[in-house]
Design a protein around this motif. Structure first.
Motif, PDB file in Angstrom:
ATOM      1  N   PRO A 183       1.222  -0.972   0.276  1.00  0.00           N
ATOM      2  CA  PRO A 183      -0.280  -0.016  -0.234  1.00  0.00           C
ATOM      3  C   PRO A 183       0.870   1.602   0.234  1.00  0.00           C
ATOM      4  CG  PRO A 183       0.217  -0.670   2.610  1.00  0.00           C
ATOM      5  CD  PRO A 183       0.978  -2.402   1.408  1.00  0.00           C
ATOM      6  N   ILE A 184       0.141   1.955  -1.156  1.00  0.00           N
ATOM      7  CA  ILE A 184       1.694   3.232  -1.052  1.00  0.00           C
ATOM      8  C   ILE A 184       0.212   4.635  -0.118  1.00  0.00           C
ATOM      9  CG2 ILE A 184       2.649   5.074  -2.619  1.00  0.00           C
ATOM     10  CD1 ILE A 184       2.681   3.229  -4.246  1.00  0.00           C
ATOM     11  N   VAL A 185       0.428   5.725   1.005  1.00  0.00           N
ATOM     12  CA  VAL A 185      -0.190   6.606   1.223  1.00  0.00           C
ATOM     13  C   VAL A 185       0.123   7.678   0.585  1.00  0.00           C
ATOM     14  CG1 VAL A 185      -1.028   7.423   3.816  1.00  0.00           C
ATOM     15  CG2 VAL A 185      -0.993   4.908   3.263  1.00  0.00           C
ATOM     16  N   CYS A 186      -0.265   9.099   0.611  1.00  0.00           N
ATOM     17  CA  CYS A 186       0.189   9.649  -0.389  1.00  0.00           C
ATOM     18  C   CYS A 186      -0.087  11.067   0.874  1.00  0.00           C
ATOM     19  CB  CYS A 186      -0.566  10.429  -0.864  1.00  0.00           C
ATOM     20  SG  CYS A 186       0.190  12.161  -2.153  1.00  0.00           S
ATOM     21  N   ALA A 187       0.165  12.167   1.501  1.00  0.00           N
ATOM     22  CA  ALA A 187       0.422  12.904   2.736  1.00  0.00           C
ATOM     23  C   ALA A 187       0.128  14.384   1.852  1.00  0.00           C
ATOM     24  CB  ALA A 187       0.922  13.165   3.284  1.00  0.00           C
ATOM     25  N   VAL A 188      -0.906  15.265   1.367  1.00  0.00           N
ATOM     26  CA  VAL A 188      -0.748  16.247   0.720  1.00  0.00           C
ATOM     27  C   VAL A 188      -0.790  17.602   1.080  1.00  0.00           C
ATOM     28  CG1 VAL A 188      -1.955  17.366  -1.321  1.00  0.00           C
ATOM     29  CG2 VAL A 188      -2.591  15.054  -1.468  1.00  0.00           C
ATOM     30  N   ASN A 189       0.219  18.137   1.316  1.00  0.00           N
ATOM     31  CA  ASN A 189       0.569  19.035   2.619  1.00  0.00           C
ATOM     32  C   ASN A 189       0.534  20.494   1.929  1.00  0.00           C
ATOM     33  OD1 ASN A 189       3.304  17.925   0.991  1.00  0.00           O
ATOM     34  ND2 ASN A 189       4.424  19.126   2.092  1.00  0.00           N
ATOM     35  N   GLY A 190       0.274  20.295   1.097  1.00  0.00           N
ATOM     36  CA  GLY A 190      -0.154  21.759   0.061  1.00  0.00           C
ATOM     37  C   GLY A 190      -0.516  21.836  -1.666  1.00  0.00           C
ATOM     38  N   VAL A 191       0.228  22.499  -2.714  1.00  0.00           N
ATOM     39  CA  VAL A 191      -0.928  22.126  -3.559  1.00  0.00           C
ATOM     40  C   VAL A 191      -0.213  21.384  -4.095  1.00  0.00           C
ATOM     41  CG1 VAL A 191       1.534  23.997  -4.520  1.00  0.00           C
ATOM     42  CG2 VAL A 191      -0.637  24.051  -5.738  1.00  0.00           C
ATOM     43  N   ALA A 192      -1.110  20.976  -5.124  1.00  0.00           N
ATOM     44  CA  ALA A 192      -0.449  19.401  -6.076  1.00  0.00           C
ATOM     45  C   ALA A 192      -1.076  20.342  -7.489  1.00  0.00           C
ATOM     46  CB  ALA A 192      -1.304  17.883  -5.531  1.00  0.00           C
ATOM     47  N   ALA A 193       0.048  20.345  -7.972  1.00  0.00           N
ATOM     48  CA  ALA A 193      -0.450  21.361  -9.829  1.00  0.00           C
ATOM     49  C   ALA A 193      -0.515  19.917 -10.618  1.00  0.00           C
ATOM     50  CB  ALA A 193      -0.254  22.406  -9.705  1.00  0.00           C
ATOM     51  N   GLY A 194      -1.082  19.569 -11.222  1.00  0.00           N
ATOM     52  CA  GLY A 194      -0.650  18.868 -13.366  1.00  0.00           C
ATOM     53  C   GLY A 194      -0.075  17.357 -12.597  1.00  0.00           C
ATOM     54  N   ALA A 195       1.268  17.303 -13.258  1.00  0.00           N
ATOM     55  CA  ALA A 195       1.284  15.658 -12.514  1.00  0.00           C
ATOM     56  C   ALA A 195       1.940  15.113 -11.416  1.00  0.00           C
ATOM     57  CB  ALA A 195       3.328  15.604 -12.988  1.00  0.00           C
ATOM     58  N   GLY A 196       2.160  16.314 -10.254  1.00  0.00           N
ATOM     59  CA  GLY A 196       2.117  16.329  -8.626  1.00  0.00           C
ATOM     60  C   GLY A 196       0.634  15.760  -8.457  1.00  0.00           C
ATOM     61  N   VAL A 197      -0.529  16.044  -8.977  1.00  0.00           N
ATOM     62  CA  VAL A 197      -1.774  15.068  -8.917  1.00  0.00           C
ATOM     63  C   VAL A 197      -2.118  13.891  -9.765  1.00  0.00           C
ATOM     64  CG1 VAL A 197      -4.104  15.389  -9.525  1.00  0.00           C
ATOM     65  CG2 VAL A 197      -3.276  17.379  -9.075  1.00  0.00           C
ATOM     66  N   SER A 198      -1.638  14.072 -10.722  1.00  0.00           N
ATOM     67  CA  SER A 198      -1.121  12.475 -11.300  1.00  0.00           C
ATOM     68  C   SER A 198      -0.676  11.734  -9.823  1.00  0.00           C
ATOM     69  CB  SER A 198      -0.951  12.419 -12.644  1.00  0.00           C
ATOM     70  OG  SER A 198      -1.103  13.127 -13.586  1.00  0.00           O
ATOM     71  N   LEU A 199       0.961  12.400  -9.280  1.00  0.00           N
ATOM     72  CA  LEU A 199       1.251  11.544  -8.482  1.00  0.00           C
ATOM     73  C   LEU A 199       0.926  11.010  -7.191  1.00  0.00           C
ATOM     74  CD1 LEU A 199       4.659  10.263  -7.875  1.00  0.00           C
ATOM     75  CD2 LEU A 199       4.875  13.002  -6.677  1.00  0.00           C
ATOM     76  N   ALA A 200       0.529  12.041  -6.432  1.00  0.00           N
ATOM     77  CA  ALA A 200      -0.860  11.607  -5.483  1.00  0.00           C
ATOM     78  C   ALA A 200      -1.840  10.864  -6.057  1.00  0.00           C
ATOM     79  CB  ALA A 200      -1.690  13.239  -4.823  1.00  0.00           C
ATOM     80  N   LEU A 201      -2.598  10.638  -7.820  1.00  0.00           N
ATOM     81  CA  LEU A 201      -3.757   9.830  -7.928  1.00  0.00           C
ATOM     82  C   LEU A 201      -3.398   7.935  -8.220  1.00  0.00           C
ATOM     83  CD1 LEU A 201      -6.090  12.217 -10.188  1.00  0.00           C
ATOM     84  CD2 LEU A 201      -6.121  11.705  -8.297  1.00  0.00           C
ATOM     85  N   ALA A 202      -1.926   7.833  -7.663  1.00  0.00           N
ATOM     86  CA  ALA A 202      -1.131   6.895  -8.491  1.00  0.00           C
ATOM     87  C   ALA A 202      -1.177   6.108  -6.885  1.00  0.00           C
ATOM     88  CB  ALA A 202       0.214   6.864  -9.015  1.00  0.00           C
ATOM     89  N   CYS A 203      -0.984   6.510  -5.673  1.00  0.00           N
ATOM     90  CA  CYS A 203      -1.181   6.424  -4.305  1.00  0.00           C
ATOM     91  C   CYS A 203      -2.338   5.140  -3.964  1.00  0.00           C
ATOM     92  CB  CYS A 203      -0.978   7.337  -3.362  1.00  0.00           C
ATOM     93  SG  CYS A 203       0.669   7.826  -3.091  1.00  0.00           S
ATOM     94  N   ASP A 204      -2.669   4.887  -3.605  1.00  0.00           N
ATOM     95  CA  ASP A 204      -3.852   4.258  -2.649  1.00  0.00           C
ATOM     96  C   ASP A 204      -4.900   5.123  -2.097  1.00  0.00           C
ATOM     97  OD1 ASP A 204      -2.604   1.269  -4.493  1.00  0.00           O
ATOM     98  OD2 ASP A 204      -1.559   1.391  -3.108  1.00  0.00           O
ATOM     99  N   LEU A 205      -4.026   4.893  -0.775  1.00  0.00           N
ATOM    100  CA  LEU A 205      -5.181   6.316  -0.366  1.00  0.00           C
ATOM    101  C   LEU A 205      -4.330   7.223   0.142  1.00  0.00           C
ATOM    102  CD1 LEU A 205      -5.639   3.402   2.580  1.00  0.00           C
ATOM    103  CD2 LEU A 205      -6.824   4.513   1.092  1.00  0.00           C
ATOM    104  N   ARG A 206      -5.085   8.335   0.084  1.00  0.00           N
ATOM    105  CA  ARG A 206      -4.467  10.322   0.511  1.00  0.00           C
ATOM    106  C   ARG A 206      -5.305  10.972   1.656  1.00  0.00           C
ATOM    107  NH1 ARG A 206      -5.640   8.274  -4.368  1.00  0.00           N
ATOM    108  NH2 ARG A 206      -7.377   8.975  -4.482  1.00  0.00           N
ATOM    109  N   LEU A 207      -4.881  11.099   2.155  1.00  0.00           N
ATOM    110  CA  LEU A 207      -5.296  12.280   3.438  1.00  0.00           C
ATOM    111  C   LEU A 207      -4.404  13.888   2.609  1.00  0.00           C
ATOM    112  CD1 LEU A 207      -4.920   9.168   4.810  1.00  0.00           C
ATOM    113  CD2 LEU A 207      -4.711  11.026   6.578  1.00  0.00           C
ATOM    114  N   ALA A 208      -5.548  14.349   2.691  1.00  0.00           N
ATOM    115  CA  ALA A 208      -5.345  16.390   2.856  1.00  0.00           C
ATOM    116  C   ALA A 208      -5.018  16.914   4.256  1.00  0.00           C
ATOM    117  CB  ALA A 208      -5.523  16.703   1.610  1.00  0.00           C
ATOM    118  N   SER A 209      -3.975  17.887   3.662  1.00  0.00           N
ATOM    119  CA  SER A 209      -3.965  18.890   4.539  1.00  0.00           C
ATOM    120  C   SER A 209      -4.945  19.851   4.522  1.00  0.00           C
ATOM    121  CB  SER A 209      -2.980  19.527   4.527  1.00  0.00           C
ATOM    122  OG  SER A 209      -3.284  21.154   5.395  1.00  0.00           O
ATOM    123  N   GLU A 210      -6.381  20.620   5.406  1.00  0.00           N
ATOM    124  CA  GLU A 210      -6.548  20.967   5.384  1.00  0.00           C
ATOM    125  C   GLU A 210      -6.732  22.512   4.500  1.00  0.00           C
ATOM    126  OE1 GLU A 210      -8.673  22.429   9.057  1.00  0.00           O
ATOM    127  OE2 GLU A 210      -6.595  23.322   9.511  1.00  0.00           O
TER     128      GLU A 210
END
Length: 257
Positions: free
Chosen positions: A96-123
């Motif tokens: 399993p791959i967990v992604c902690a999105v701690n700020g802006v995710a743009a372009g390929a950064g969004v794709s990188l996060a989507l390729a992870c299995d579970l995503r948590l985001a900072s508010e």
């Protein structure tokens, strides 16, 4: 490992940090190769039972670094050599791959996060399918992941308009699994990664394979795949331990085997 990607081990968790905070972790060729190397290493190391991905500094990933003058103008060649192998390595990793999105995710950064299995985001996190804003299309799996995660209509909206989506909206549309306060993001993400690392790793890997392959199969084909993978899971020590624990009315002690 390139210095722009930091890899640390905390128990059964491999922590992978994009480490160009001065550039909001914008991606370079070297970073993409280093990321692929990290995920390959995770797959080869039995001690690694989950992976946690995040970004250093104020953002997760601003996408491709557009400030690097003199780059290869053959975009297809670049994508085939860097982004595509990375995304396939992540989705084929049977851990399993967990992604902690701690700020802006743009372009390929969004794709990188989507390729992870579970995503948590900072508010405070935001997501931008920024490709259209520079006359490009989503790549790195963006056109494959997004409609499957949020639906075709929303995917079209995000890709065609290139609008910024805040964390609350991202959670509402299913882009992320959870939104947490910024000062709690890494603690919550690590707790989730540690929980996954203590679970039956082989079963989780087979769950991941079944879901990815199932999205490209008919129902009948998926039923057969489930039978094959269930048989494989049934041969693991973790399955035997799970049954023993159930019969003995105690928590299971999974070893990832």
């Amino acid at each position: 490992m390139h210095e722009s990607v930091r890899v640390e081990h905390q128990g059964g968790v491999m922590l992978v940090t994009l480490n160009r905070p001065e550039k909001v972790n914008a991606l370079t060729r070297e970073m993409l190769f280093a990321l692929r190397e990290a995920f390959q290493a995770a797959g080869e190391d039995d001690r690694v039972r989950s992976v946690l991905v995040t970004g250093a500094g104020r953002g997760f990933c601003a996408g491709q670094d557009l400030d690097l003058g003199g780059g290869d103008s053959d975009y297809a060649k670049v994508i085939r050599e860097t982004y595509n192998p990375l995304i396939l390595t992540m989705t084929h990793l049977e851990k399993p791959i967990v992604c902690a999105v701690n700020g802006v995710a743009a372009g390929a950064g969004v794709s990188l996060a989507l390729a992870c299995d579970l995503r948590l985001a900072s508010e405070t996190a935001t997501f931008i399918q920024a490709f259209v804003n520079i006359g490009l299309i989503p790549d790195s799996g963006g056109t494959w992941f997004l409609p499957r995660i949020v639906g075709l209509g929303r995917a079209m909206e995000l890709a065609m308009l290139g609008d910024r989506v805040d964390a609350a909206r991202a959670h509402e549309m299913g882009l992320v699994n959870r939104v947490v306060p910024a000062d709690q993001l890494m603690a919550e993400a690590m707790a989730l990664a540690e929980r996954l690392a203590a679970m039956p790793t082989r079963a989780i890997g087979l769950i991941k394979r079944a879901h990815y392959e199932g999205m490209e199969r008919t129902l009948a084909q998926s039923l057969e795949l489930e039978a094959v993978l269930q048989n494989e899971a049934g041969q693991t020590e973790d399955h035997r331990e799970g049954v023993r624990a159930f019969l003995e009315k105690r928590p299971p002690r999974f070893q990832g085997r």
